[in-house]
Design a protein around this motif. Structure first.
Motif, PDB file in Angstrom:
ATOM      1  N   LYS A 115      20.881  -1.486  -9.569  1.00  0.00           N
ATOM      2  CA  LYS A 115      21.910  -1.161  -8.478  1.00  0.00           C
ATOM      3  C   LYS A 115      23.290  -1.849  -8.660  1.00  0.00           C
ATOM      4  O   LYS A 115      22.905  -3.182  -8.250  1.00  0.00           O
ATOM      5  N   THR A 175      16.829  -0.471  -8.083  1.00  0.00           N
ATOM      6  CA  THR A 175      16.623  -1.715  -7.206  1.00  0.00           C
ATOM      7  C   THR A 175      17.882  -2.650  -7.431  1.00  0.00           C
ATOM      8  O   THR A 175      18.335  -2.708  -8.459  1.00  0.00           O
ATOM      9  N   SER A 176      17.990  -3.831  -6.539  1.00  0.00           N
ATOM     10  CA  SER A 176      19.078  -4.819  -6.750  1.00  0.00           C
ATOM     11  C   SER A 176      18.365  -5.860  -7.847  1.00  0.00           C
ATOM     12  O   SER A 176      19.291  -6.459  -8.354  1.00  0.00           O
ATOM     13  N   SER A 177      17.072  -5.845  -7.765  1.00  0.00           N
ATOM     14  CA  SER A 177      16.691  -6.775  -8.726  1.00  0.00           C
ATOM     15  C   SER A 177      16.801  -6.685 -10.069  1.00  0.00           C
ATOM     16  O   SER A 177      16.364  -5.769 -10.668  1.00  0.00           O
ATOM     17  N   ARG A 178      17.136  -7.858 -10.590  1.00  0.00           N
ATOM     18  CA  ARG A 178      17.344  -7.690 -12.129  1.00  0.00           C
ATOM     19  C   ARG A 178      16.363  -8.906 -12.799  1.00  0.00           C
ATOM     20  O   ARG A 178      16.242  -9.272 -13.785  1.00  0.00           O
ATOM     21  N   ASP A 207      22.432   1.834   1.706  1.00  0.00           N
ATOM     22  CA  ASP A 207      22.356   2.313   0.279  1.00  0.00           C
ATOM     23  C   ASP A 207      21.742   3.718   0.371  1.00  0.00           C
ATOM     24  O   ASP A 207      22.187   4.558  -0.688  1.00  0.00           O
ATOM     25  N   VAL A 241      26.755  -3.847  -8.021  1.00  0.00           N
ATOM     26  CA  VAL A 241      27.612  -4.068  -6.630  1.00  0.00           C
ATOM     27  C   VAL A 241      28.764  -3.248  -6.605  1.00  0.00           C
ATOM     28  O   VAL A 241      29.074  -2.783  -5.581  1.00  0.00           O
ATOM     29  N   ASP A 242      29.143  -2.881  -7.850  1.00  0.00           N
ATOM     30  CA  ASP A 242      30.438  -2.162  -7.836  1.00  0.00           C
ATOM     31  C   ASP A 242      30.042  -0.902  -7.514  1.00  0.00           C
ATOM     32  O   ASP A 242      29.230  -0.170  -8.109  1.00  0.00           O
ATOM     33  N   PHE A 243      30.793  -0.006  -6.591  1.00  0.00           N
ATOM     34  CA  PHE A 243      30.518   1.046  -6.113  1.00  0.00           C
ATOM     35  C   PHE A 243      30.685   2.274  -7.279  1.00  0.00           C
ATOM     36  O   PHE A 243      30.091   3.180  -7.350  1.00  0.00           O
ATOM     37  N   ASP A 250      12.931   2.345  -4.670  1.00  0.00           N
ATOM     38  CA  ASP A 250      13.470   0.944  -4.467  1.00  0.00           C
ATOM     39  C   ASP A 250      12.418  -0.037  -4.461  1.00  0.00           C
ATOM     40  O   ASP A 250      11.429   0.464  -3.860  1.00  0.00           O
TER      41      ASP A 250
END
Lengths: 147, 605
Positions: free
Chosen positions: A119, A97-100, A17, A121-123, A67
């Motif tokens: 963040k 962060t990845s967290s929703r 990341d 997933v799709d770049f 993060d």
């Protein structure tokens, strides 16, 4: 000195990341002055000038990209400390962060986060988000002048 | 026959009847208190019989009436013997009574009938004094005890008091013959009530005893209802001990409970001042009323310490479980032990029921605590799993992209196609993780039912799907949707999934048309979403709602195959059912109900 000033503090433990974020920032010519902290302790040491960072006084970064899932000291704890301390309360913190999870979002805003970004997933979307973040906080947003 | 004579006859007949009943009871139970009751009553009955039978049998003579009189005069002393069971009669009093009886007998034997006034007065005085004393003892004993025994003792005491008055009147009649006509009715009535009270006291009809017992039980139940079932076992048992002691007039009560691990009993509660809580009892007590000498071990020691000659044991048990034994240490025998035993057994049973309830609540609490903990664990697990699974996907997608844009700059097929496939799969996996997380969470979320207007929910769902409708003209018709009892958040998710499917699968139709409506069928409201899209074959309908089940090829229509599984789970949790019908090329209709499937309490999914 302005050229040595760290503009962005990126607090992220995942090396991939980190690389993707730096790549996107660079791609958009946002800034060269990014410092990476790999966990909560490093982040706080950097911000307060303690531990390995003690010595030269340093200006506060213009924004902290934080993060949440960090080893040692958690992202929320870093946020809590920074917003509780009058020396660092004014520094904009953007949780990235990845967290929703609802509870993470609510807790972050309760602690006074300036923005919360999930963040993707799709770049492409991720790169777009980083570009927007960079443009907003570096160019559009007016930082406080620190004595 | 005048009323007077009738009353007199009934009274005398009743005396005989009651003594026969008492005889039957004594032969059945053979306990000393009943023996003394029988003697006391029997004496009067014999007097009556002599008085009635002798003239009819032609037996005459002065000794007949004298004998009858002696039997009557012996009644006070015999009543005193009965009262002795409740409060030890001082030796002097007993001795005086016997002496008085002997003197009375002598007087009656020696002097010819009718007696002169002075001896009569002396005899009457003796009778009244001793009878009054005994009656007072009984009434005091009655006041100290409660329950059915209380009532019966009170009646016996009252009866003896009335008898005292009867004899008193007889003495007055003897001393002042002029008053005889005036006092006769009073004498008859008093005699009648005397025998009625003796009857109700000594041998009450079973129905009356049950009525008394019920009243006592009610009072106890009221007091124990105030006790929360949540109260500790010890508190409930202590309450029981106190009530039992009060009811029985016992020196003290001990509640012993069976040990869960080992066998045997241990003392759980007691109202004794030096409460021996925790002490283990070696022997199981004999049930019922038992002389202290016949007990052993802990009970015997305690009885000796308290100087209690009697021990009454009652099981503390409900139909579910035997909790233990209630042991009472008593100073006097009961006059009516089976009544007391029955009342106590009922109280102990009620206490056992409260204990059962307490134990059930405890188990339920433990169970729900366990469930909560398990739920929390699961929540934390799925949260961290989804987070940790998403990060590598980002790396896969990101570096592939960088490879395509910055390294290869202008990738050509087949490189470009392969790299696109890598990215597409990473995306797919991200969608799967999201959907799975939502699906698993659905099972654990609490259902918050409210009255909901489905129309608003459908509008909100469509709003959320706006980007899927972009660039297309889809005809969406929303019919009349009756209100329902549902969780609005979850209902919205049902519609989002169904509408998303409808939009997706009617994408290639020339004039896509979606209808959202409701029907009334079999007394239930059936909501549906109909589309005129690609449809599906009914042969595969049973697989529609399976997780990851898809009826179309991924390259034709994207998706994770979790959408309908989510719909079904939500609908099931509401107690309803979901199903789909379709025809290839013509479209599909998906229907659901939100109630009516819980008939046998089984809810699938």
């Amino acid at each position: 000195m302005a050229s040595n000033r760290v503009e962005i503090l990126l607090v992220e433990d995942n090396p991939h990341d980190v690389e993707l974020t730096l790549h996107s920032l660079r791609k958009n010519n946002i800034t060269n002055h990014v410092h990476v902290a790999r966990d909560g302790v490093e982040a706080l040491d950097f911000v307060y000038g303690t531990g390995p960072y003690s010595g030269a006084a340093r200006e506060a970064p213009r924004v902290v990209l934080l993060d949440l899932k960090l080893p040692k000291v958690d992202g929320l704890d870093v946020l809590r400390q920074m917003k509780a301390d009058p020396r660092t309360r004014h520094i904009p913190v953007v949780v990235l962060t990845s967290s929703r999870e609802e509870r993470d979002i609510i807790e972050s805003y309760k602690l006074g986060v300036n923005s919360y970004i999930v963040k993707p997933v799709d770049f492409e979307q991720f790169a777009a988000a980083v570009r927007q973040l960079g443009l907003y906080w570096m160019l559009l947003n007016e930082p406080p002048r620190h004595e | 026959m005048t009323l007077d004579a009738a009353l007199s006859f009934i009274t005398r007949a009743s005396f005989v009847l009651i003594s026969l009943l008492l005889l039957a009871e004594y032969l059945r139970y053979r306990d000393p208190t009943r023996r003394d009751a029988l003697l006391m009553f029997g004496a009067m009955a014999i007097a009556v019989v002599i008085g009635e039978a002798a003239p009819r049998l032609g037996i005459t003579g002065r000794w007949v009436s004298a004998a009858a009189a002696v039997f009557i005069m012996s009644q006070p002393y015999l009543l005193l013997r009965l009262a002795h069971w409740f409060r030890p009669v001082p030796g002097k009093v007993a001795g005086a009574a016997i002496a008085g009886l002997a003197v009375s007998a002598g007087i009656l034997w020696a002097t010819p009938a009718p007696l002169a006034p002075q001896p009569t007065v002396a005899l009457v005085a003796y009778f009244v004094l001793v009878e009054g004393y005994a009656a007072a003892v009984l009434v005091r004993a009655a006041r100290r005890s409660t329950g059915v025994a209380h009532r019966r003792l009170a009646l016996v005491g009252q009866a003896s008091g009335l008898l005292m008055l009867v004899i008193l009147i007889a003495g007055i009649q003897a001393a002042l013959p002029g008053l005889q006509p005036a006092t006769r009715p009073a004498s008859s009535v008093l005699s009648f009530f005397t025998v009625v009270c003796y009857y109700l006291g000594f041998t009450p009809p079973a129905r009356l005893r049950k009525a008394w017992q019920l009243t006592e039980l009610q009072a106890f139940l009221r007091s124990i209802a105030g006790r929360a079932a949540r109260d500790r076992t010890q508190t409930i048992l202590l309450d029981l001990c106190r009530t039992a002691s009060r009811t029985m007039g016992a020196y003290g009560t001990v509640a012993a409970v069976t040990r869960p691990d080992a066998g045997g009993l241990f003392v759980a509660a007691s109202d004794l001042p030096a409460a021996p809580v925790g002490e283990v009892m070696e022997m199981e007590p004999e049930g019922g009323l038992v002389p202290a000498g016949r007990t052993g071990g802990f009970i015997r020691r305690t009885a000796a310490h308290l100087e209690a000659p009697w021990v009454l044991s009652v099981p503390i048990a409900s139909t579910e479980r035997v909790w233990g034994v209630l042991i009472m240490f008593q100073g006097q025998a009961s006059l009516f032990p089976e009544d007391d035993y029955e009342a106590l057994r009922l109280m102990a049973e009620q206490a056992a029921l409260v204990l059962d309830l307490g134990r059930l609540i405890e188990e339920l609490n433990a169970s729900s605590r366990h469930l909560e903990a398990a739920n929390k664990e699961l929540e934390a697990f799925s949260y961290s799993v989804s987070h940790d699974l998403r990060a590598p996907l980002r790396a896969i997608d990101g570096f592939t992209r960088i490879l395509m844009e910055d390294v290869l700059v202008d990738p050509q097929p087949p490189a470009r196609d392969y790299l696109e496939k890598v990215r597409a799969n990473a995306q797919q996996m991200g969608a799967l993780i999201d959907d799975l997380l939502a699906f698993s969470r659905l099972g654990r979320q609490p259902l918050r039912r409210r009255v909901v207007e489905p129309h608003a929910v459908v509008e909100a769902a469509l709003e959320g799907l706006r980007h899927e409708r972009e660039g297309r003209s889809v005809d969406i018709m929303i019919g009349d949707l009756p209100p329902c009892q549902a969780d609005p958040e979850l209902l919205k998710q049902v519609y989002v999934n169904l509408l998303s499917n409808a939009l997706k699968f009617s994408r290639n139709a020339p004039a896509p048309r979606i209808e959202v409506g409701a029907q009334r069928r079999d007394g239930r409201t059936v909501y549906f979403v109909r589309d005129n899209g690609v449809g599906f074959e009914m042969v595969y309908a049973h697989r529609l709602f399976g997780v990851f089940q898809r009826l179309h090829r991924a390259e034709e229509y994207e998706g994770t195959g979790v959408g309908l599984a989510i719909v079904q789970r939500i609908v099931h949790r509401h107690g309803g059912r979901a199903w789909g019908e379709g025809r290839p090329g013509e479209g599909a209709i998906f229907s659901f109900t939100l109630e009516g499937e819980e008939r046998d309490g089984q809810q699938p999914g």
